[in-house]
Design a protein around this motif. Structure first.
Motif, PDB file in Angstrom:
ATOM      1  N   ASN A  21     -21.798  39.839 -25.902  1.00 23.20           N
ATOM      2  CA  ASN A  21     -21.231  41.136 -25.532  1.00 23.20           C
ATOM      3  C   ASN A  21     -21.156  41.360 -24.028  1.00 23.20           C
ATOM      4  O   ASN A  21     -20.545  42.319 -23.588  1.00 23.20           O
ATOM      5  N   LYS A  22     -21.778  40.505 -23.239  1.00 20.66           N
ATOM      6  CA  LYS A  22     -21.753  40.661 -21.790  1.00 20.66           C
ATOM      7  C   LYS A  22     -20.422  40.171 -21.229  1.00 20.66           C
ATOM      8  O   LYS A  22     -19.858  39.200 -21.720  1.00 20.66           O
ATOM      9  N   LYS A  23     -19.932  40.828 -20.195  1.00 24.79           N
ATOM     10  CA  LYS A  23     -18.680  40.413 -19.559  1.00 24.79           C
ATOM     11  C   LYS A  23     -18.931  39.454 -18.416  1.00 24.79           C
ATOM     12  O   LYS A  23     -18.125  38.575 -18.138  1.00 24.79           O
ATOM     13  N   TYR A  26     -24.305  29.593 -22.802  1.00 22.33           N
ATOM     14  CA  TYR A  26     -23.065  29.936 -23.495  1.00 22.33           C
ATOM     15  C   TYR A  26     -22.163  28.714 -23.663  1.00 22.33           C
ATOM     16  O   TYR A  26     -21.605  28.479 -24.722  1.00 22.33           O
ATOM     17  N   GLU A  73     -17.273  35.124 -15.239  1.00 26.18           N
ATOM     18  CA  GLU A  73     -16.678  36.084 -16.158  1.00 26.18           C
ATOM     19  C   GLU A  73     -16.534  35.372 -17.499  1.00 26.18           C
ATOM     20  O   GLU A  73     -15.974  34.283 -17.583  1.00 26.18           O
ATOM     21  N   ARG A  74     -17.092  35.969 -18.541  1.00 25.87           N
ATOM     22  CA  ARG A  74     -17.138  35.309 -19.849  1.00 25.87           C
ATOM     23  C   ARG A  74     -15.750  34.891 -20.340  1.00 25.87           C
ATOM     24  O   ARG A  74     -15.565  33.779 -20.829  1.00 25.87           O
ATOM     25  N   LEU A  88     -26.465  39.446 -27.911  1.00 24.80           N
ATOM     26  CA  LEU A  88     -26.360  40.234 -26.683  1.00 24.80           C
ATOM     27  C   LEU A  88     -25.529  39.501 -25.635  1.00 24.80           C
ATOM     28  O   LEU A  88     -24.732  40.103 -24.923  1.00 24.80           O
ATOM     29  N   LEU A  89     -25.723  38.200 -25.543  1.00 20.79           N
ATOM     30  CA  LEU A  89     -24.977  37.391 -24.584  1.00 20.79           C
ATOM     31  C   LEU A  89     -23.477  37.437 -24.869  1.00 20.79           C
ATOM     32  O   LEU A  89     -22.664  37.512 -23.955  1.00 20.79           O
ATOM     33  N   GLU A 118     -27.159  31.999 -18.086  1.00 17.36           N
ATOM     34  CA  GLU A 118     -26.464  32.468 -19.286  1.00 17.36           C
ATOM     35  C   GLU A 118     -25.208  31.647 -19.537  1.00 17.36           C
ATOM     36  O   GLU A 118     -24.889  31.322 -20.678  1.00 17.36           O
ATOM     37  N   LEU A 164     -21.680  36.730 -16.688  1.00 15.20           N
ATOM     38  CA  LEU A 164     -22.836  35.899 -17.005  1.00 15.20           C
ATOM     39  C   LEU A 164     -23.452  35.310 -15.748  1.00 15.20           C
ATOM     40  O   LEU A 164     -22.736  34.950 -14.810  1.00 15.20           O
ATOM     41  N   THR A 165     -24.761  35.186 -15.748  1.00 16.36           N
ATOM     42  CA  THR A 165     -25.449  34.469 -14.672  1.00 16.36           C
ATOM     43  C   THR A 165     -25.281  32.972 -14.919  1.00 16.36           C
ATOM     44  O   THR A 165     -24.778  32.556 -15.968  1.00 16.36           O
ATOM     45  N   TYR A 201     -21.955  33.844 -10.475  1.00 17.10           N
ATOM     46  CA  TYR A 201     -21.656  34.583 -11.691  1.00 17.10           C
ATOM     47  C   TYR A 201     -20.365  34.067 -12.299  1.00 17.10           C
ATOM     48  O   TYR A 201     -19.490  33.550 -11.610  1.00 17.10           O
TER      49      TYR A 201
END
Length: 95
Positions: free
Chosen positions: A20-22, A32, A62-63, A17-18, A28, A24-25, A60
């Motif tokens: 697929n996120k754009k 990551y 951005e991945r 799930l992580l 996260e 991140l906190t 935040y």
């Protein structure tokens, strides 16, 4: 199923799930990137890593930007570069 197998499956699902996120906190992003929370705070306070603070408090990432930052200063192996002489990242020759 025992609890250990359930925990392992849950961790795998969370990591999928992580990925697929754009956005991140901080927590996260730590998971990551594989770095500690304190080190990530240091990187944000010095402006070393790209991040956003939309309300001035929560951070935040951005991945894709995080991935680019993690892959900067890429080092190439002797096979990848096609040269027989090894070099440091700055280009100076190793004897």
């Amino acid at each position: 199923m025992n609890i250990l197998k359930l925990d392992e499956r849950l961790e795998r699902i969370e990591s999928l799930l992580l990925a697929n996120k754009k956005v991140l906190t901080l927590e996260e992003a730590c998971d990551y990137a594989g770095i500690s929370r304190s080190y990530l705070y240091k990187l944000t306070s010095t402006g070393t890593i790209p991040h956003s603070k939309p309300n001035g408090k929560l951070i935040y990432f951005e991945r894709e930007e995080l991935e680019q930052w993690l892959l900067q200063n890429k080092m190439f192996s002797e096979v990848d570069s096609g040269e027989s002489t090894k070099y440091h990242s700055k280009g100076s020759r190793i004897s």
